[in-house]
Design an enzyme around this catalytic site. Structure first.
Site, PDB file in Angstrom:
ATOM      1  N   GLY A   1       4.587 -17.020 -11.325  1.00  0.00           N
ATOM      2  CA  GLY A   1       5.395 -15.670 -11.675  1.00  0.00           C
ATOM      3  C   GLY A   1       4.715 -14.254 -11.230  1.00  0.00           C
ATOM      4  O   GLY A   1       4.789 -14.951  -9.608  1.00  0.00           O
ATOM      5  N   HIS A   2       5.118 -13.279 -11.021  1.00  0.00           N
ATOM      6  CA  HIS A   2       5.106 -12.397 -10.219  1.00  0.00           C
ATOM      7  C   HIS A   2       3.497 -11.984  -9.339  1.00  0.00           C
ATOM      8  O   HIS A   2       2.455 -12.325 -10.188  1.00  0.00           O
ATOM      9  CB  HIS A   2       5.156 -11.106 -10.308  1.00  0.00           C
ATOM     10  CG  HIS A   2       4.476 -10.389 -11.874  1.00  0.00           C
ATOM     11  ND1 HIS A   2       4.318  -9.035 -12.678  1.00  0.00           N
ATOM     12  CD2 HIS A   2       3.612 -11.341 -12.572  1.00  0.00           C
ATOM     13  CE1 HIS A   2       3.417  -9.421 -13.684  1.00  0.00           C
ATOM     14  NE2 HIS A   2       2.830 -10.551 -14.078  1.00  0.00           N
ATOM     15  N   ASN A   3       3.709 -12.072  -7.945  1.00  0.00           N
ATOM     16  CA  ASN A   3       2.365 -11.470  -7.352  1.00  0.00           C
ATOM     17  C   ASN A   3       1.459 -12.936  -7.438  1.00  0.00           C
ATOM     18  O   ASN A   3       0.352 -12.966  -6.722  1.00  0.00           O
ATOM     19  CB  ASN A   3       1.792 -11.056  -7.551  1.00  0.00           C
ATOM     20  CG  ASN A   3       1.759  -9.478  -7.507  1.00  0.00           C
ATOM     21  OD1 ASN A   3       2.313  -8.805  -8.756  1.00  0.00           O
ATOM     22  ND2 ASN A   3       2.486  -8.639  -6.421  1.00  0.00           N
TER      23      ASN A   3
ATOM     24  N   ARG B   1       9.829 -10.980  -8.201  1.00  0.00           N
ATOM     25  CA  ARG B   1       8.726 -10.795  -7.157  1.00  0.00           C
ATOM     26  C   ARG B   1       8.053 -10.423  -7.721  1.00  0.00           C
ATOM     27  O   ARG B   1       7.457 -10.246  -8.906  1.00  0.00           O
ATOM     28  CB  ARG B   1      10.067  -9.286  -7.545  1.00  0.00           C
ATOM     29  CG  ARG B   1      10.347  -8.461  -8.619  1.00  0.00           C
ATOM     30  CD  ARG B   1      11.644  -7.277  -8.392  1.00  0.00           C
ATOM     31  NE  ARG B   1      11.314  -7.424  -6.821  1.00  0.00           N
ATOM     32  CZ  ARG B   1      12.646  -7.876  -5.829  1.00  0.00           C
ATOM     33  NH1 ARG B   1      13.411  -8.452  -6.495  1.00  0.00           N
ATOM     34  NH2 ARG B   1      12.671  -6.840  -4.988  1.00  0.00           N
TER      35      ARG B   1
ATOM     36  N   GLN C   1       9.236  -3.961 -11.181  1.00  0.00           N
ATOM     37  CA  GLN C   1       9.128  -4.660 -10.313  1.00  0.00           C
ATOM     38  C   GLN C   1       8.890  -4.603  -8.709  1.00  0.00           C
ATOM     39  O   GLN C   1      10.196  -4.170  -8.286  1.00  0.00           O
ATOM     40  CB  GLN C   1       8.987  -5.938 -10.756  1.00  0.00           C
ATOM     41  CG  GLN C   1       8.589  -6.942 -12.201  1.00  0.00           C
ATOM     42  CD  GLN C   1       7.140  -6.447 -12.640  1.00  0.00           C
ATOM     43  OE1 GLN C   1       6.588  -7.487 -11.992  1.00  0.00           O
ATOM     44  NE2 GLN C   1       6.470  -5.914 -13.051  1.00  0.00           N
TER      45      GLN C   1
END
Length: 319
Positions: free
Chosen positions: A230-232, A209, A189
């Protein structure tokens, strides 16, 4: 950190004899610049092929002709898997090295707090015992960080934020590519986490991240205990997210969205401004703003209540 295309291709065991260029990062087709490596593996993003500004793109041969002139196609029948392997070259190098933070004014920091390198902290911030703050983190003025908080490398915390005990900011998003024989290859990530001003994060909440870009939480948003972001994900300003909610990767919330306790969203969907969701809502698709929803799958709450009433009548044997 940068690598040449030749170096990357050797690492990936990918034959390549063309022009060599310096690559400084990895980005999506839409966001890539002239020093980025990108990839194409999903028809949903085909529209971005003709306009990408990437230096090189991992793609199948049948799509190579759709790239703009000057963008180098790196031909493979497994672009997503090779992307995953390439992220390792650009991943942050974890280290136990430590150095005192740069303080921009008077702060109160417990002696047990552990810092990585190149940490900057704004005036008036208080950091309590047992916290770890990783490399290249910036924290704004007048923040309060409770005991045993973990802030991973590259995170950016705004002003007047409150982080409660046990919360984790910047842990890895849950991303893997899969080999044909069923093994899972980690996508390192490469993005970060950005918190706006006056954000409050509850105890034991996790904010992952971004995989390539950043996970962003807008100013004034308040997140309760034991929530998973969660990511993004991109969360707008002044949202309220109640305990035990879960947002899958790349969920986008507008401003002033309210998620009741134990609600959850599928990934890659958008929720409009001022939408509200009753507890235990299951959001499976993008939803309009300015409405109240409930149920799983989530629907407008009046319809959901009628549905529940009808089910109860059926259960009691009534028409």
């Amino acid at each position: 950190m940068s690598h040449t295309i030749m170096t990357i291709c050797r690492y990936l065991d990918l034959p390549y004899e063309g022009e060599d260029r310096e690559i400084s990062g990895i980005a999506t087709l839409a966001e890539a610049g002239p020093e980025d490596l990108s990839f194409f593996h999903n028809e949903k993003y085909r529209k971005d092929l003709p306009s990408t500004r990437a230096a090189a793109v991992l793609t199948e041969e049948k799509y190579a002709s759709e790239l703009p002139e000057g963008v180098i196609p790196l031909i493979t029948d497994e672009p997503y898997l090779l992307l995953a392997r390439a992220t390792e070259l650009f991943a942050h190098r974890i280290s136990t090295e430590s150095e005192p933070p740069r303080l921009l004014g008077e702060c109160e920091i417990d002696s047990s707090v552990r810092f990585g390198r190149n940490v900057t902290i704004g005036e008036g911030t208080v950091i309590l015992a047992g916290t770890y703050i990783g490399d290249d983190v910036t924290i704004g003025e007048n923040c309060l960080i409770h005991p045993n908080v973990t802030i991973y490398h590259g995170s950016r915390i705004g002003e007047r934020c409150i982080l409660h005990s046990g919360c984790v900011i910047g842990s890895d998003g849950y991303g893997f590519a899969h080999t044909r024989d069923g093994r899972h290859v980690k996508i390192h990530q490469l993005g970060g986490v950005v918190l706006g001003d006056e954000v409050e994060i509850g105890a034991n909440t996790t904010v992952d991240r971004g995989a390539l870009g950043d996970t962003i939480i807008g100013s004034g948003t308040k997140i309760d205990n034991q929530v998973q972001i969660g990511h993004n994900c991109m969360i707008g300003e002044h949202c309220l997210i109640v305990a035990q909610c879960g947002l899958a990767g790349s969920t986008k919330l507008g401003r002033n969205v309210v998620l009741g306790g134990q609600s959850a969203t599928a990934g890659h969907l958008e929720i409009g401004d001022f939408a509200q969701f009753a507890a235990r809502s299951g959001v499976t698709k993008s939803m309009e703003g300015g409405k109240v929803y409930g149920g799983a799958p989530a629907m407008e709450i009046k319809l959901w209540r009628r549905q529940q009433a009808a089910l109860m009548r059926l259960a009691k044997g009534k028409k």
